[in-house]
Design a protein around this motif. Structure first.
Motif, short mmCIF file in Angstrom:
data_model
loop_
_atom_site.label_atom_id
_atom_site.label_comp_id
_atom_site.label_asym_id
_atom_site.label_seq_id
_atom_site.Cartn_x
_atom_site.Cartn_y
_atom_site.Cartn_z
N LYS A 193 -23.14 10.24 -38.46
CA LYS A 193 -22.73 10.25 -37.33
C LYS A 193 -23.85 11.80 -36.17
O LYS A 193 -23.58 11.92 -35.18
N HIS A 195 -26.11 10.79 -36.55
CA HIS A 195 -27.46 10.21 -35.14
C HIS A 195 -26.94 10.54 -34.07
O HIS A 195 -27.71 9.70 -32.94
N LEU A 196 -25.78 10.51 -33.53
CA LEU A 196 -25.12 10.12 -32.53
C LEU A 196 -24.99 11.61 -31.61
O LEU A 196 -25.25 11.70 -29.63
N GLN A 199 -26.38 10.67 -27.71
CA GLN A 199 -26.38 9.03 -27.48
C GLN A 199 -24.96 9.12 -25.65
O GLN A 199 -24.20 10.57 -26.08
N THR A 200 -25.02 8.29 -25.36
CA THR A 200 -23.97 8.45 -23.84
C THR A 200 -23.56 7.37 -24.53
O THR A 200 -23.68 6.09 -25.33
N GLY A 201 -21.88 7.36 -24.86
CA GLY A 201 -20.87 6.02 -24.78
C GLY A 201 -19.71 6.63 -23.63
O GLY A 201 -20.65 7.05 -22.60
N PHE A 215 -19.74 3.98 -28.62
CA PHE A 215 -20.15 3.99 -29.00
C PHE A 215 -20.99 3.53 -29.94
O PHE A 215 -21.05 2.81 -30.45
N GLY A 216 -21.99 2.31 -28.09
CA GLY A 216 -22.67 1.12 -29.29
C GLY A 216 -21.08 -0.16 -29.49
O GLY A 216 -20.23 -0.30 -28.56
N ARG A 236 -21.51 12.03 -23.39
CA ARG A 236 -22.37 12.52 -24.15
C ARG A 236 -22.05 12.81 -25.08
O ARG A 236 -21.74 14.48 -25.25
N GLU A 250 -20.85 12.39 -18.77
CA GLU A 250 -22.22 12.59 -18.16
C GLU A 250 -21.41 12.38 -16.97
O GLU A 250 -21.33 11.20 -15.99
#
Length: 259
Positions: A193, A195-196, A199-201, A215-216, A236, A250
């Protein structure tokens, strides 16, 4: 003197006549047979082989009750095995109130272990108390300790075999998830986790402040910094600490111009 002699002779003859009557003779025989039968039962129950067998039944019965949760059935069988052991030693004259008290206390502590999770503390204390009562109740503590050791070793072997044979009945199945959560189902381990961060989800559920975000293709349990975010909002990741993934909403920093 002759009168006294004749009176004694008549009394002795009368006692012999009464003793020869069928009812009195049967009662005397039964009273004599009573202690003999009790002594025989006590001798049988305190025989080393029988003692070891009863202790093994007690250990396996209570052990299986603690491990498999059989609604008290096997626990009752185990208590019965120990009860017959104490009965034999009681008939042999070797049981005191302290011995029975230690045994009863041990059973109570083992039952409490089923109800109150104590990480085994109550179970260990109950086992020590129960075994102490068993050893002290015997006429020969050394012989009782030997029988208990043999019964304990054989009982552990039987417990191991039965638990391996019926793993789905184990108490541990009540404490762990039975379904494996795989990455194919959209679940991600905490070690993947980090690497998250950044990141935006999209929030799949309302975050009040915890919930689930996408996320993805990964569904992640997230928590906000304290605010409320409705479902379907862009979020985010700002921080990851172990299993804790912190997000904030976000915001659109470039609003559309007003005509």
């Amino acid at each position: 003197m002759s009168k006294l002699y004749r009176a004694g002779s008549v009394g002795a003859a009368s006692l012999m006549l009464i003793a020869s009557m069928p009812g009195i003779a049967g009662a005397a025989a039964s009273s004599a047979a009573g202690p003999t039968a009790i002594s025989a039962l006590g001798g049988f129950l305190t025989h080393p082989v029988v003692t070891t067998l009863l202790l093994m039944i007690g250990i396996v019965g209570i052990g299986l009750e603690l491990l498999l949760w059989t609604s008290g059935l096997l626990g009752t069988v185990g208590v019965l095995g120990f009860g017959l052991y104490f009965l034999g030693n009681y008939l042999a004259g070797g049981v005191g109130s302290l011995d029975i008290g230690l045994f009863v206390l041990g059973v109570i502590l083992l039952l409490l272990e089923l109800i109150i999770p104590s990480f085994g503390i109550l179970g260990i204390a109950g086992t020590i108390s129960l075994f102490s009562g068993v050893i002290l109740a015997a006429e020969s503590p050394q012989a009782a300790a030997l029988s208990l050791t043999i019964a304990f070793v054989i009982g552990l072997a039987l417990l191991f075999f039965i638990v391996k044979k019926f793993p789905q009945r184990g108490i541990w199945n009540r404490l762990i998830l039975k379904e494996e959560l795989t990455s194919e189902q959209g679940f991600v381990s905490s070690s993947f986790k980090l690497h998250l961060i950044g990141q935006t989800g999209t929030s799949l559920t309302p975050l009040r402040p915890s919930g689930t975000a996408l996320f993805g293709e990964d569904r992640i349990d997230v928590v906000t910094e304290g605010g409320f975010i409705t479902a379907g909002k862009a979020v985010r990741v700002v921080h990851v600490e172990g299993n804790r993934v912190v997000v904030h909403e976000e915001k659109d920093e470039h609003p559309a111009p007003i005509d």
